[in-house]
Scaffold this motif. Structure first.
Motif, PDB file in Angstrom:
ATOM      1  N   GLN A 126      39.456  50.707  86.078  1.00 42.78           N
ATOM      2  CA  GLN A 126      40.290  49.691  86.735  1.00 42.78           C
ATOM      3  C   GLN A 126      40.565  48.603  85.703  1.00 42.78           C
ATOM      4  O   GLN A 126      39.642  48.045  85.108  1.00 42.78           O
ATOM      5  N   TYR A 157      30.878  57.895 100.965  1.00 46.95           N
ATOM      6  CA  TYR A 157      30.388  56.997  99.913  1.00 46.95           C
ATOM      7  C   TYR A 157      31.538  56.051  99.603  1.00 46.95           C
ATOM      8  O   TYR A 157      32.687  56.488  99.550  1.00 46.95           O
ATOM      9  N   CYS A 172      32.952  52.444  97.324  1.00 49.24           N
ATOM     10  CA  CYS A 172      32.749  51.335  96.393  1.00 49.24           C
ATOM     11  C   CYS A 172      34.079  50.628  96.181  1.00 49.24           C
ATOM     12  O   CYS A 172      35.129  51.154  96.538  1.00 49.24           O
ATOM     13  N   LEU A 209      36.294  48.828  93.165  1.00 56.49           N
ATOM     14  CA  LEU A 209      36.396  48.601  91.723  1.00 56.49           C
ATOM     15  C   LEU A 209      37.110  47.275  91.478  1.00 56.49           C
ATOM     16  O   LEU A 209      38.151  47.014  92.076  1.00 56.49           O
ATOM     17  N   ASP A 224      35.851  47.485  85.857  1.00 57.78           N
ATOM     18  CA  ASP A 224      34.904  48.504  86.348  1.00 57.78           C
ATOM     19  C   ASP A 224      35.391  49.909  86.008  1.00 57.78           C
ATOM     20  O   ASP A 224      36.590  50.175  85.944  1.00 57.78           O
ATOM     21  N   LEU A 247      34.569  53.950  87.228  1.00 58.96           N
ATOM     22  CA  LEU A 247      33.871  54.828  88.173  1.00 58.96           C
ATOM     23  C   LEU A 247      33.884  56.259  87.643  1.00 58.96           C
ATOM     24  O   LEU A 247      34.945  56.788  87.295  1.00 58.96           O
ATOM     25  N   ILE A 289      33.886  59.921  88.502  1.00 60.63           N
ATOM     26  CA  ILE A 289      34.153  60.820  89.634  1.00 60.63           C
ATOM     27  C   ILE A 289      33.908  62.247  89.128  1.00 60.63           C
ATOM     28  O   ILE A 289      34.725  62.789  88.373  1.00 60.63           O
ATOM     29  N   HIS A 311      38.013  62.201  96.587  1.00 60.53           N
ATOM     30  CA  HIS A 311      38.195  60.749  96.507  1.00 60.53           C
ATOM     31  C   HIS A 311      39.481  60.326  97.177  1.00 60.53           C
ATOM     32  O   HIS A 311      40.467  61.049  97.175  1.00 60.53           O
ATOM     33  N   THR A 320      41.739  56.619  97.574  1.00 66.15           N
ATOM     34  CA  THR A 320      41.783  55.272  97.004  1.00 66.15           C
ATOM     35  C   THR A 320      42.767  54.387  97.774  1.00 66.15           C
ATOM     36  O   THR A 320      43.806  54.857  98.240  1.00 66.15           O
ATOM     37  N   ASN A 363      42.968  56.718  84.266  1.00 62.93           N
ATOM     38  CA  ASN A 363      41.840  57.629  84.447  1.00 62.93           C
ATOM     39  C   ASN A 363      41.853  58.677  83.355  1.00 62.93           C
ATOM     40  O   ASN A 363      42.902  59.061  82.855  1.00 62.93           O
TER      41      ASN A 363
END
Ligand SMILES: O=C(O)CCC(=O)C(=O)O
Ligand SMILES: [Fe+2]
Length: 248
Positions: A103, A150, A152, A154, A158, A160, A162, A168, A170, A180
């Motif tokens: 991010q 799960y 979180c 960002l 940050d 992540l 994966i 996922h 988003t 990414n």
């Protein structure tokens, strides 16, 4: 975005116009409606053949990020530039390579599900038909409540991890810019050479599914009662021979 109702279209804009529109909530100029949302997912030079690489398509911007050295350089597959309007939600899906989601600006909520929860996600290819993961229609998708969520958020800076096959979903909570990076954690022969997105199943998996489809067609030669019996025997064989016990 809704891949079932296809409520999105692909359009071209000069990059500066795109960024302006994506960073605003209401638009004076628009394609569909004044509150439409925008999403950029960068592609290679020739999208059918080439793989997205931010250092090739956006060299000036690529210098602003450092890709953490969590994998060997030879294993690099792609680096995908992503820009989203506030509120833009990307459907739940899996990719076949390990991934670092970086991010750069803005905040993004990410909801994840384990590959083992696939039976509860109502998959259509690599995507889950349960679009609203916050208020799912449990009459239509009763098993979804068994999927372990799960989550979180960002923030800028940050990263992540994966893992491949992890689902996922988003939501860009603000206008956001990210990158990414996919890399090949399996031996490179395992991957489909025509895959430019990082989401085609490994070739052995696609071949196995094709063979299974032929087996299912073969069962059609039998009367229903027999078909049911042998289909159940085949499921048991798969469970006993192929399921991993190497979890948790
Ligand atoms: O940035 C997003 O919204 C989607 C990210 C994603 O799907 C990925 O990194 O594989
Ligand atoms: Fe993805």
């Amino acid at each position: 975005m809704d891949f079932l109702k296809k409520n999105f279209i692909y359009r071209s804009l000069p990059f500066d116009v795109f960024v302006h529109r994506a960073s605003a909530i209401k638009h004076k100029e628009f394609f569909i409606s004044e509150d439409e949302k925008y999403y950029l997912r960068s592609l290679g030079e020739d999208p059918r053949k080439d793989i997205a690489d931010i250092s090739k398509q956006f060299p000036e911007l690529a210098e602003d990020i450092q890709i953490p050295e969590f994998f060997e350089k030879e294993k690099f597959f792609s680096s995908v530039f992503r820009i989203s309007s506030p509120g833009l939600q990307l459907w739940t899906h899996y990719d076949v390579m390990d991934n670092l989601l970086i991010q750069v600006t803005g905040t993004k909520r990410v909801v994840l599900y384990s590959p083992r929860d696939a039976p509860y996600l109502y998959l259509s290819g690599d995507k889950s038909e349960v679009l609203d993961v916050d208020k799912p229609d449990l009459v239509k998708y009763p098993l979804f409540s068994q999927a372990r969520r799960y989550e979180c958020t960002l923030q800028a800076g940050d990263v992540l991890f994966i893992p491949a096959l992890w689902f996922h979903n988003t939501v860009a909570e603000e206008f956001g810019v990210g990158v990414n990076v996919f890399w090949k954690h399996l031996p490179s022969e395992c991957y489909d050479k025509t895959d430019t997105y990082g989401n085609k199943d490994p070739t052995a998996a696609s071949r196995a599914v094709q063979i299974l489809d032929r087996a299912l067609k073969t069962l059609d030669e039998l009367p229903e009662e027999y078909k049911d019996f042998y289909a159940r025997k085949m499921v048991l064989r798969i469970q006993n021979k192929v399921y991993s016990t190497n979890f948790e």
